[in-house]
Design an enzyme around this catalytic site. Structure first.
Site, mmCIF file in Angstrom:
data_model
loop_
_atom_site.group_PDB
_atom_site.id
_atom_site.type_symbol
_atom_site.label_atom_id
_atom_site.label_comp_id
_atom_site.label_asym_id
_atom_site.label_seq_id
_atom_site.Cartn_x
_atom_site.Cartn_y
_atom_site.Cartn_z
ATOM 1 C CG ASP A 1 22.246 171.434 78.864
ATOM 2 O OD1 ASP A 1 22.556 171.753 77.701
ATOM 3 O OD2 ASP A 1 21.666 170.375 79.156
ATOM 4 C CG ASP B 1 25.359 168.580 76.748
ATOM 5 O OD1 ASP B 1 24.514 167.731 77.066
ATOM 6 O OD2 ASP B 1 25.088 169.642 76.180
ATOM 7 C CG LEU B 2 25.218 170.827 82.690
ATOM 8 C CD1 LEU B 2 24.385 171.802 83.518
ATOM 9 C CD2 LEU B 2 26.421 170.348 83.493
#
Length: 538
Positions: free
Chosen positions: A450, A407-408
């Protein structure tokens, strides 16, 4: 050969198109016809409900006025003292009420002997106080006897009929309702009645006006099936005219009238059209409203009601209206089908090419269904398909498999500050970084937003998988060059290994996801194994 193949394609396409045109046109026709009917039913039912509410509001208003007059201070004073000056005050108030309402033809007070003591006539915007010399004895009239027999707070409602003067129906016809209640003095002795002659044309006009939102013709029927509000004036009030006793809804539509009588409300689709109906109980409704306004009416609720009082509010959509849209749709479909048939005859080779283009388009659709449109990575569906295959292979050959959830961190800030174009560019760059961080045999997927995931199809140990996770964190921590300038983000990574952290696809997904959120909670830019340990020691 080319011509022969073209003919075969043409014949195949021609047959298919004819079948599609006939079958599809028929299906569209029936679906649209059914949809139109359902929409029409809803519209008619809603319109009928609006009409019912409008009728009840009118009746509530008249009841409130009758009860107000029964408790009028000047009336009570007159009853208690016999003071004639109070009668003059009553006349002024009656006149003011008639002028403000404009649909009360008469307002009267009759004493216990049935003799008029006060009467106001109101016609064509002009009010008249009837002098004492013209006041009449109404003791033998049904409306006096039935109203005077009621208990306190109860309401009398006459049948809706046409006003009769000197034995003849007044012209132009004036629909009339008489609403009254008994009057009591301070000592609760019954001393007479107050009565309002309500011009029911106002109620019928309200039904018509409220029904303009629907397709159907608005109707109001009495309990015998006669039109109070009908298709034409000649159809209405058949029970009032000796030569028109057979002119009624019940005689014109006997099957529909039988269904009306059997239920409180409903809808019927017959050869005569679409009928929507609801029974109204005006007297029962007025009595309930009276109870709300007058607590003394509760103990005697229902007194004096000798028989059910029912109107049937209805609408009829004529068959021509029902079939009109369907017939127009049929013509459109025939015209469209004929035009397409002609095009087919002159466009065989064009259609053959269209088939080829369609096949290419289908291939593109398959690709769009399995790959993310922005990054070109496998999407969620293809990811889970490959994870399932990888789990089967790992179990069969007894080897380890790793699942990495990513997960960014900081992506939203870039997207908000630099715009969506920069955000899309960043996702593409991240996709390239992730793809370069693993082997070609591994799967990098964008799950959405993202969030990414990686399937490491074969790893030697848990630590090998942890090293890949750390590598991803390190790669994504470095500045990333975009057209709008370099940006710095990070990644929270969770790693789960089969079989150490789970023996099923669901277990691995759950453990990797939980590990990723542990990384988030630890301050981001971190890789965490499914056993909650760091992927690498500090």
């Amino acid at each position: 050969m080319v011509i022969l193949r073209g003919v075969r394609i043409f014949l195949a396409l021609f047959t298919a198109v004819v079948l599609v045109l006939v079958g599809g046109g028929s299906l569209i026709y029936h679906i649209e016809k059914d949809n139109f009917l359902e929409r029409l039913k809803i519209t008619e039912a809603n319109s009928l409900e609006l009409q019912r509410v409008a009728i009840e509001r009118i009746l509530d208003r008249v009841v409130a006025d009758v009860l107000f007059l029964a408790e009028q201070n000047e009336l009570i004073m007159h009853l208690d003292t016999g003071d004639r000056r109070a009668v003059m005050d009553m006349e002024r108030e009656y006149l003011h009420l008639a002028a403000s309402r404009r649909d009360y033809d008469q307002i009267r007070f009759l004493n216990e002997q049935g003799v008029e003591q006060v009467r106001i006539n109101y016609r064509n915007g002009l009010g008249e106080v009837v002098p004492e010399s013209r006041l009449q004895d109404k003791s033998g009239r049904y409306y006096f006897e039935e109203t005077f027999a009621l208990n306190e707070g109860n309401i009398f409602l006459s049948p809706m009929d046409l006003n009769v003067e000197h034995g003849l129906i007044e012209q132009p016809a004036r629909p009339m309702l008489r609403i009254g209640t008994p009057v009591f003095d301070t000592y609760r002795r019954k001393r007479g009645i107050v009565l309002i002659n309500y011009n029911a044309q106002d109620l019928l006009d309200t039904i018509l006006w409220t029904g303009t939102t629907a397709e159907g013709l608005s109707l109001l029927l009495n309990c015998q099936g006669y039109w109070l509000l009908g298709p034409t004036p000649d159809d209405e009030w058949g029970f009032m005219y000796p030569g028109r006793k057979d002119v009624s809804f019940a005689n014109s539509f006997p099957a529909e009238w039988h269904s009306f009588k059997a239920g409180e409300q409903g809808q019927l689709l017959t050869e005569n059209g679409l009928f929507t109906f609801a029974k109204l109980h005006p007297l029962a409704h007025m009595q309930k409203f009276s109870i709300k306004l007058n607590a003394l009416a509760v103990a005697s609720a229902g007194a004096g009601v000798s028989a059910p009082y029912v109107w049937t509010l209805a609408s009829r959509v004529h068959p021509d209206v029902l079939n009109g849209p369907a017939n127009r749709l049929k013509l459109k479909l025939l015209g469209f089908g004929g035009a397409l048939f002609i095009i087919m005859n002159f466009g065989a080779w064009t259609l053959a090419m269209a088939v080829a283009r369609r096949r290419i388009y289908q291939d593109q659709l398959v690709e769009a269904a399995l790959f993310d449109a922005l990054t070109g990575l496998p999407n969620r569906k293809l990811f889970f398909d490959r994870l399932d295959s990888a789990m089967v292979s790992a179990e069969r050959y007894e080897r380890r498999l790793a699942l990495v959830y990513i997960d960014l961190d900081g992506f939203k800030a870039v997207n908000d500050t630099k715009g969506h174009d920069a955000g899309d560019e960043l996702l593409k760059r991240v996709s390239a970084i992730l793809t370069g961080s693993v082997r070609k045999s591994d799967t990098v997927s964008r799950l959405g937003g993202d969030e990414f995931a990686v399937i490491l199809s074969q790893v030697g140990s848990v630590q090998d998988a942890a090293l890949v996770g750390e590598k991803i964190v390190s790669e994504l921590r470095a500045p990333i060059a975009l057209k709008s300038g370099p940006v710095t983000i990070g990644a929270s990574v969770g790693v789960a290994v089969f079989p150490e952290h789970g023996h099923s696809e669901e277990d691995l997904i759950k453990k990797a996801d939980q590990a990723m959120y542990i990384s988030k909670n630890k301050g981001k830019n971190t890789c965490t194994l499914a056993d909650s340990s760091r992927c690498a020691d500090d």
